[in-house]
Structure formats: C-alpha cells, structure tokens
Design a protein around this motif. Structure first.
Motif, PDB file in Angstrom:
ATOM      1  N   PRO A  58       0.816  -1.332   0.058  1.00  0.00           N
ATOM      2  CA  PRO A  58      -0.008   0.182  -0.009  1.00  0.00           C
ATOM      3  C   PRO A  58       0.778   1.326  -0.085  1.00  0.00           C
ATOM      4  CG  PRO A  58       0.089  -0.987   2.300  1.00  0.00           C
ATOM      5  CD  PRO A  58       0.860  -1.824   1.260  1.00  0.00           C
ATOM      6  N   ALA A  59       0.246   2.492  -0.080  1.00  0.00           N
ATOM      7  CA  ALA A  59       1.218   3.485  -0.171  1.00  0.00           C
ATOM      8  C   ALA A  59       2.236   3.656   1.369  1.00  0.00           C
ATOM      9  CB  ALA A  59       0.408   5.073  -0.047  1.00  0.00           C
ATOM     10  N   VAL A  60       3.354   3.926   1.006  1.00  0.00           N
ATOM     11  CA  VAL A  60       4.273   3.985   2.129  1.00  0.00           C
ATOM     12  C   VAL A  60       4.290   5.153   2.856  1.00  0.00           C
ATOM     13  CG1 VAL A  60       6.618   3.243   2.855  1.00  0.00           C
ATOM     14  CG2 VAL A  60       5.606   2.248   0.866  1.00  0.00           C
ATOM     15  N   PRO A  61       3.939   5.283   4.289  1.00  0.00           N
ATOM     16  CA  PRO A  61       4.035   6.565   5.139  1.00  0.00           C
ATOM     17  C   PRO A  61       5.383   7.106   4.767  1.00  0.00           C
ATOM     18  CG  PRO A  61       2.624   4.865   6.231  1.00  0.00           C
ATOM     19  CD  PRO A  61       3.457   4.198   5.068  1.00  0.00           C
ATOM     20  N   ALA A  62       5.717   8.411   4.819  1.00  0.00           N
ATOM     21  CA  ALA A  62       6.882   9.010   4.739  1.00  0.00           C
ATOM     22  C   ALA A  62       8.000   8.333   5.873  1.00  0.00           C
ATOM     23  CB  ALA A  62       6.918  10.446   4.752  1.00  0.00           C
ATOM     24  N   ALA A  63       7.132   8.563   7.090  1.00  0.00           N
ATOM     25  CA  ALA A  63       7.988   8.025   8.144  1.00  0.00           C
ATOM     26  C   ALA A  63       8.623   6.661   8.235  1.00  0.00           C
ATOM     27  CB  ALA A  63       7.132   7.927   9.375  1.00  0.00           C
ATOM     28  N   ALA A  64       7.768   5.573   7.301  1.00  0.00           N
ATOM     29  CA  ALA A  64       8.357   4.397   7.175  1.00  0.00           C
ATOM     30  C   ALA A  64       9.185   4.052   5.855  1.00  0.00           C
ATOM     31  CB  ALA A  64       7.261   3.547   7.445  1.00  0.00           C
ATOM     32  N   SER A  65       9.571   5.140   4.974  1.00  0.00           N
ATOM     33  CA  SER A  65       9.946   4.748   3.782  1.00  0.00           C
ATOM     34  C   SER A  65      11.262   4.206   3.534  1.00  0.00           C
ATOM     35  CB  SER A  65       9.760   6.285   2.843  1.00  0.00           C
ATOM     36  OG  SER A  65      10.526   6.031   1.768  1.00  0.00           O
ATOM     37  N   ALA A  66      12.278   4.853   4.714  1.00  0.00           N
ATOM     38  CA  ALA A  66      13.687   4.661   4.559  1.00  0.00           C
ATOM     39  C   ALA A  66      13.558   2.976   4.876  1.00  0.00           C
ATOM     40  CB  ALA A  66      14.444   5.618   5.442  1.00  0.00           C
ATOM     41  N   GLN A  67      13.161   2.969   6.129  1.00  0.00           N
ATOM     42  CA  GLN A  67      13.000   1.328   6.446  1.00  0.00           C
ATOM     43  C   GLN A  67      12.718   0.462   5.429  1.00  0.00           C
ATOM     44  OE1 GLN A  67      14.251   0.022   9.358  1.00  0.00           O
ATOM     45  NE2 GLN A  67      13.664  -2.233   8.764  1.00  0.00           N
ATOM     46  N   VAL A  68      11.413   0.868   4.761  1.00  0.00           N
ATOM     47  CA  VAL A  68      11.030  -0.220   3.836  1.00  0.00           C
ATOM     48  C   VAL A  68      11.867  -0.405   2.564  1.00  0.00           C
ATOM     49  CG1 VAL A  68       9.058  -0.363   1.812  1.00  0.00           C
ATOM     50  CG2 VAL A  68       8.451   0.219   4.496  1.00  0.00           C
ATOM     51  N   GLU A  69      12.465   0.864   2.141  1.00  0.00           N
ATOM     52  CA  GLU A  69      13.369   0.687   1.150  1.00  0.00           C
ATOM     53  C   GLU A  69      14.716  -0.069   1.399  1.00  0.00           C
ATOM     54  OE1 GLU A  69      13.655   1.824  -2.074  1.00  0.00           O
ATOM     55  OE2 GLU A  69      11.549   2.395  -1.820  1.00  0.00           O
ATOM     56  N   ARG A  70      15.178  -0.119   2.618  1.00  0.00           N
ATOM     57  CA  ARG A  70      16.235  -0.986   3.134  1.00  0.00           C
ATOM     58  C   ARG A  70      15.775  -2.268   2.999  1.00  0.00           C
ATOM     59  NH1 ARG A  70      18.855  -0.057   9.068  1.00  0.00           N
ATOM     60  NH2 ARG A  70      16.715  -0.563   9.565  1.00  0.00           N
ATOM     61  N   GLU A  71      14.719  -2.571   3.341  1.00  0.00           N
ATOM     62  CA  GLU A  71      14.432  -4.139   3.488  1.00  0.00           C
ATOM     63  C   GLU A  71      13.979  -4.414   2.056  1.00  0.00           C
ATOM     64  OE1 GLU A  71      14.782  -5.680   5.748  1.00  0.00           O
ATOM     65  OE2 GLU A  71      14.730  -4.090   7.488  1.00  0.00           O
ATOM     66  N   LEU A  72      13.565  -3.614   1.185  1.00  0.00           N
ATOM     67  CA  LEU A  72      13.513  -4.038  -0.269  1.00  0.00           C
ATOM     68  C   LEU A  72      14.808  -4.448  -0.991  1.00  0.00           C
ATOM     69  CD1 LEU A  72      10.643  -1.753  -1.557  1.00  0.00           C
ATOM     70  CD2 LEU A  72      10.434  -3.917  -1.154  1.00  0.00           C
ATOM     71  N   ALA A  73      15.825  -3.515  -0.637  1.00  0.00           N
ATOM     72  CA  ALA A  73      17.211  -3.750  -1.094  1.00  0.00           C
ATOM     73  C   ALA A  73      17.601  -5.164  -0.494  1.00  0.00           C
ATOM     74  CB  ALA A  73      17.920  -2.759  -0.553  1.00  0.00           C
ATOM     75  N   ASN A  74      17.188  -5.289   0.632  1.00  0.00           N
ATOM     76  CA  ASN A  74      17.895  -6.645   1.238  1.00  0.00           C
ATOM     77  C   ASN A  74      17.122  -7.820   0.556  1.00  0.00           C
ATOM     78  OD1 ASN A  74      19.329  -5.721   3.294  1.00  0.00           O
ATOM     79  ND2 ASN A  74      17.597  -5.656   4.859  1.00  0.00           N
ATOM     80  N   LEU A  75      15.815  -7.556   0.036  1.00  0.00           N
ATOM     81  CA  LEU A  75      15.129  -8.813  -0.844  1.00  0.00           C
ATOM     82  C   LEU A  75      15.994  -8.879  -2.054  1.00  0.00           C
ATOM     83  CD1 LEU A  75      11.332  -7.891   0.053  1.00  0.00           C
ATOM     84  CD2 LEU A  75      12.687  -9.916   0.683  1.00  0.00           C
ATOM     85  N   ASP A  76      16.537  -7.757  -2.605  1.00  0.00           N
ATOM     86  CA  ASP A  76      16.998  -7.829  -3.855  1.00  0.00           C
ATOM     87  C   ASP A  76      18.389  -8.514  -3.655  1.00  0.00           C
ATOM     88  OD1 ASP A  76      14.773  -6.969  -5.203  1.00  0.00           O
ATOM     89  OD2 ASP A  76      15.677  -5.147  -5.455  1.00  0.00           O
ATOM     90  N   GLN A  77      18.939  -8.027  -2.731  1.00  0.00           N
ATOM     91  CA  GLN A  77      20.408  -8.614  -2.297  1.00  0.00           C
ATOM     92  C   GLN A  77      20.267 -10.312  -2.244  1.00  0.00           C
ATOM     93  OE1 GLN A  77      22.152  -6.788   0.973  1.00  0.00           O
ATOM     94  NE2 GLN A  77      24.308  -7.838   0.774  1.00  0.00           N
ATOM     95  N   GLU A  78      19.543 -10.729  -1.632  1.00  0.00           N
ATOM     96  CA  GLU A  78      19.296 -11.930  -1.330  1.00  0.00           C
ATOM     97  C   GLU A  78      18.721 -12.892  -2.609  1.00  0.00           C
ATOM     98  OE1 GLU A  78      20.369 -15.142   0.771  1.00  0.00           O
ATOM     99  OE2 GLU A  78      20.211 -13.289   1.561  1.00  0.00           O
ATOM    100  N   ILE A  79      17.981 -12.212  -3.417  1.00  0.00           N
ATOM    101  CA  ILE A  79      17.936 -12.863  -4.716  1.00  0.00           C
ATOM    102  C   ILE A  79      19.037 -12.974  -5.567  1.00  0.00           C
ATOM    103  CG2 ILE A  79      16.701 -12.312  -7.163  1.00  0.00           C
ATOM    104  CD1 ILE A  79      14.509 -11.259  -5.661  1.00  0.00           C
ATOM    105  N   ALA A  80      20.095 -11.835  -5.500  1.00  0.00           N
ATOM    106  CA  ALA A  80      21.352 -11.944  -6.286  1.00  0.00           C
ATOM    107  C   ALA A  80      22.254 -12.820  -5.544  1.00  0.00           C
ATOM    108  CB  ALA A  80      21.898 -10.435  -6.141  1.00  0.00           C
ATOM    109  N   ARG A  81      22.209 -13.083  -4.349  1.00  0.00           N
ATOM    110  CA  ARG A  81      23.237 -14.036  -3.746  1.00  0.00           C
ATOM    111  C   ARG A  81      22.711 -15.475  -4.187  1.00  0.00           C
ATOM    112  NH1 ARG A  81      22.349 -12.336   1.098  1.00  0.00           N
ATOM    113  NH2 ARG A  81      24.325 -11.180   0.988  1.00  0.00           N
TER     114      ARG A  81
END
Length: 294
Positions: A58-81
């Motif tokens: 759903p729409a990501v609240p500004a206060a949660a955006s940085a944390q959500v982006e970090r976790e999305l990057a973690n998901l992509d990193q694990e796929i690459a691994r």
C-alpha cells in the motif's frame, strides 16, 4: 586489466535496470536477451523466481519509507546471492535432487519471511495499517535464461530485471544487476517516486559482450551473477545510509563507489580471461567498471 581488440559485432543485451530483471546469446545459439545482458546459451543457469513486493505494498508513509526501502534492497540482495549460487551450481553441480529445495529455496524463504515481517512492522510502528505480506515469501525457479524479477531502487519502474546499470541500464541489478537490479515495479506504494527520504542506488553501466563461447558460458554467467550481487550489496548499504548517515561528503565515493569499482574490475577481468582461456578473442571490458549514483 589487459586489453584486447574488441570484436566489431558486439551484442548488447537489454533487460533489471531495475531486476523486470534477464542470459547469454552464446556461442552455441542465440537465445533471448538475458539478465544483466547475459547471453543465453543452452547451458544457462536457472534463476530464482520470487514475487515482487514493491508493487504489492500500500502507499508507504513517509516515516516508514527509509526502513521499507532498506528491506526491499535486502530482498534484492538475497535474490542476487542465490542467483550467484545457482550459476555456480550449473557449472559444478552438488548434492542430490533435493539440493536446490533444501539448500537454496528453503533458506531463501526463511530469510524473506524475516524481511517481510520487518516491512510489516515498519508500517505498524508508526500507526499505519500493517500489510499482510506472508504470501510473498516463497520462491520457485525460472527456466534457464529467464531473469529474476526484483524490486529495484527508489523511483524506478518496469518489469524487474537484474540488469546492468542500475535501474535502467543493468546487465540484466539482480539485474548482475550489472546495473542495479533493474526493471523494478514502481516505488513503494506503487508510485513513481518514493515518499521522502528514499535511498539512492548505484548506477552501473550495462555490460556488452560479444558472443560467448559455449566452453566459457558457465564462468561468464557466474561472473555476471557476481556483478549483480555486488550491486545489490552496494544498494543495501546505501539504503542503510539513508536511515543512519555516516561519514563526510566523500563517504559514498570512498566507502561504496570506490570499493565497488575495484570489485567490478576483478570480475570483468575474470570474464575476459574466460574468453582468452578457450582461445577466443579477449574482449575489452575496462569501460564497464565505474559506477555512479541514481
């Protein structure tokens, strides 16, 4: 890196600029363009097939955006691994028929469960409704030569590819993410452009290869997977930096982009050597080592 004369016919494979990420148009026969501009050969490795998450939020609240982006990057990193591991498995098989399920897909699901739970908690912590992401944890396998779809960096659109050049120029950024896992599905909240405070991502050039000899295909594919993994790791660090800044104005150049260039130089050199080792003309890949920022 030793230089060789470039072949006149260079095959540029497109697309994750963002990971719709993506294998070899090999020395055996042409196949569809692959991940990280990887050529596709009959010996191409499989890649993991995980549901994208960014476009399901759903729409990501500004206060949660940085944390959500970090976790999305973690998901992509694990796929690459895991794609890197599958590439090695294609060259040097190990284990029995259940090895991939037990050693790759099972652990990958457990890691995704943990990351998805942290995304849900990021919503809940600021009083927003907690999304239910449980159904996005399990992954399967793509057919050989089919790229993994990834979530990509902030502000990128498209089908997840793992390509060169980050979002939008990847080798196919697990997209190798030669380029960041590209081909991404919009921003958190399904929009183009994150709510404020979004992390930046690295922008690496797409690797263009000549036809890959069949005898070198396994090694080349493994190195392209390594490039994707390096991009995913750098993106994950940038995502953490967006949450907890550190260092001075030159920190990103000195601690992220500089080391990333050194790692890419080594991987690209190993690709060149793979050509040379089987008697093929050694390509000159020096120009694909340096990355910037999206």
């Amino acid at each position: 890196m030793a230089r060789g004369t470039r072949k006149t016919a260079v095959l540029k494979l497109g697309g994750v600029g963002a990971l719709a990420a993506l294998l070899f148009a090999g020395g055996l026969q042409l196949a569809s363009a692959g991940e990280n501009n990887r050529p596709a050969t009959t010996a191409a490795a499989q890649t993991v097939n995980c549901p994208t998450v960014r476009d399901k939020l759903p729409a990501v609240p500004a206060a949660a955006s940085a944390q959500v982006e970090r976790e999305l990057a973690n998901l992509d990193q694990e796929i690459a691994r895991q794609n890197e591991r599958l590439a090695r498995q294609a060259v040097r098989p190990e284990g029995g028929p259940a090895f991939i399920d037990n050693a790759i897909l099972g652990p990958l699901r457990s890691k995704r469960v943990a990351v998805l739970d942290r995304i849900e908690i990021a919503f809940n912590r600021i009083g927003a409704q907690r999304p239910d992401l449980d159904a996005l944890a399990a992954c399967s396998l793509n057919a050989p030569g089919v790229p993994s779809a990834v979530n990509g960096g902030a502000g990128q659109n498209g089908a997840g590819q793992n390509g060169n050049g980050n979002a939008g120029g990847q080798n196919g950024n697990a997209q190798n993410g030669n380029g960041n896992a590209g081909g991404q599905n919009g921003n958190a909240g399904g929009q183009n452009g994150n709510a404020g405070g979004a992390a930046r991502t690295v922008n690496c050039p797409r690797v263009a290869l000549p036809a890959v000899p069949a005898a070198a295909a396994g090694q080349v594919q493994a190195e392209l997977a390594t490039l994707d993994k390096q991009i995913a790791e750098a993106d994950a660090r940038l995502a953490r930096l967006a949450v907890r800044p550190e260092g001075g104005p030159a920190f990103i150049d000195n601690a992220i982009l500089g080391p990333l260039r050194s790692k890419r130089v080594a991987a690209l050199d190993r690709i060149e050597i793979a050509f040379n080792r089987v008697g093929a003309q050694r390509p000159n890949l020096d120009g694909f080592a340096t990355c910037g920022l999206n």
